[in-house]
Scaffold this active site. Sequence first.
Site, short mmCIF file in Angstrom:
data_model
loop_
_atom_site.label_atom_id
_atom_site.label_comp_id
_atom_site.label_asym_id
_atom_site.label_seq_id
_atom_site.Cartn_x
_atom_site.Cartn_y
_atom_site.Cartn_z
N LYS A 196 0.86 -1.19 0.00
CA LYS A 196 0.00 0.00 0.00
C LYS A 196 0.89 1.23 0.00
CE LYS A 196 -3.48 2.43 2.70
NZ LYS A 196 -4.44 2.34 3.81
N LYS A 249 -2.23 -1.53 -3.84
CA LYS A 249 -3.10 -0.36 -3.79
C LYS A 249 -2.27 0.90 -3.91
CE LYS A 249 -5.98 1.97 -0.49
NZ LYS A 249 -6.34 2.09 0.89
#
Length: 323
Positions: A196, A249
């Site tokens: 992330k 992400k």
Amino acid sequence: MSEFPKTRLRRLRRTEALRALVRETKTDVGDLVYPLFVVEGKRLKQEVSSMPGICRYSPDLLPKEVETIAKLGIPAVILFGIPQKKDGLASSACDPKGVIQQAIHSIKKAVPELLVVTDVCLCEYTSHGHCGVVVDGDVDNDKTLELLARTALSHAQAGADVVAPSDMMDGRVKAIRRALDENSFTHIPILSYAAKYASAFYGPFREAAESAPQFGDRRSYQMDPPNWREALREVEQDIAEGADMVMVKPALPYLDIICKVRDAFNHPLAAYSVSGEYAMVKAAARQGWLDEQKVVLEMLTAIKRAGADIIITYYAKEAARWL
Ligand code: PBG
């Protein structure tokens, strides 16, 4: 290698039937996960201004919404909570009567077969908006682990099917796995937000979830966008700690990362097409500058082609109608 004019690649593109026959990537509604923002209170339905079409619902209004989602064939939702009370230790995150725990009960009562994934993070619950406990102006990794484990456990106790830690602390997957296993939740999988990035594409989400940090930023725990080898280390570590599925992400600006993770690991891979990706396309479509349906389906195809099995997207409901 055979050359022109013996080889003509256009031969297989001549009709739609031929193109369909040789199509390499297919996107299916069964791959999609729809994010839901749940706000504490009653009879609340509030549209997020930077995400047209996306609303925050109070738990009592979720049944109608999840019935629609399930009817469209979307197999799963991922939940984000906006509590009434925030404090330094994110106490409301693991409250058995907290907003997410209420939401899980409400969804499971209405549509038991819909998979409920919960985002496990503290940023929506802390007064300072950081994803962990702050000590001397910095997020304390090890002190945060205990709270994350308690939060994930409380989600499982409320009936969540999958827990998804998004905080980016080191060791959180291990801590959560241990808490689940010690409390008879050995069957609950962990989907870790493994790679992330500290991305500006999360802007609209922070409005929706009221989770913007009150000081500083998230660069001391989320990943530095220029790094890809580090993403592989993050994924490797989360898998070693017990992650059942891993996530990259954002999605669209990080297709190379999705591709590399797919090549290096065999775990199911999710990609999160984040709020900024949604807002960008919505804004352009509203101006009449893009064909929204074509662009969205092309984006989903690209994310699958890069190697994702699962796509978390605010476009899930619209895409389900278009696919
Ligand atoms: C919580 C969390 C965030 C997102 C998912 N979980 C925000 C953040 O890290 O700041 C972003 C999702 C989106 O932008 O759609 N930590």
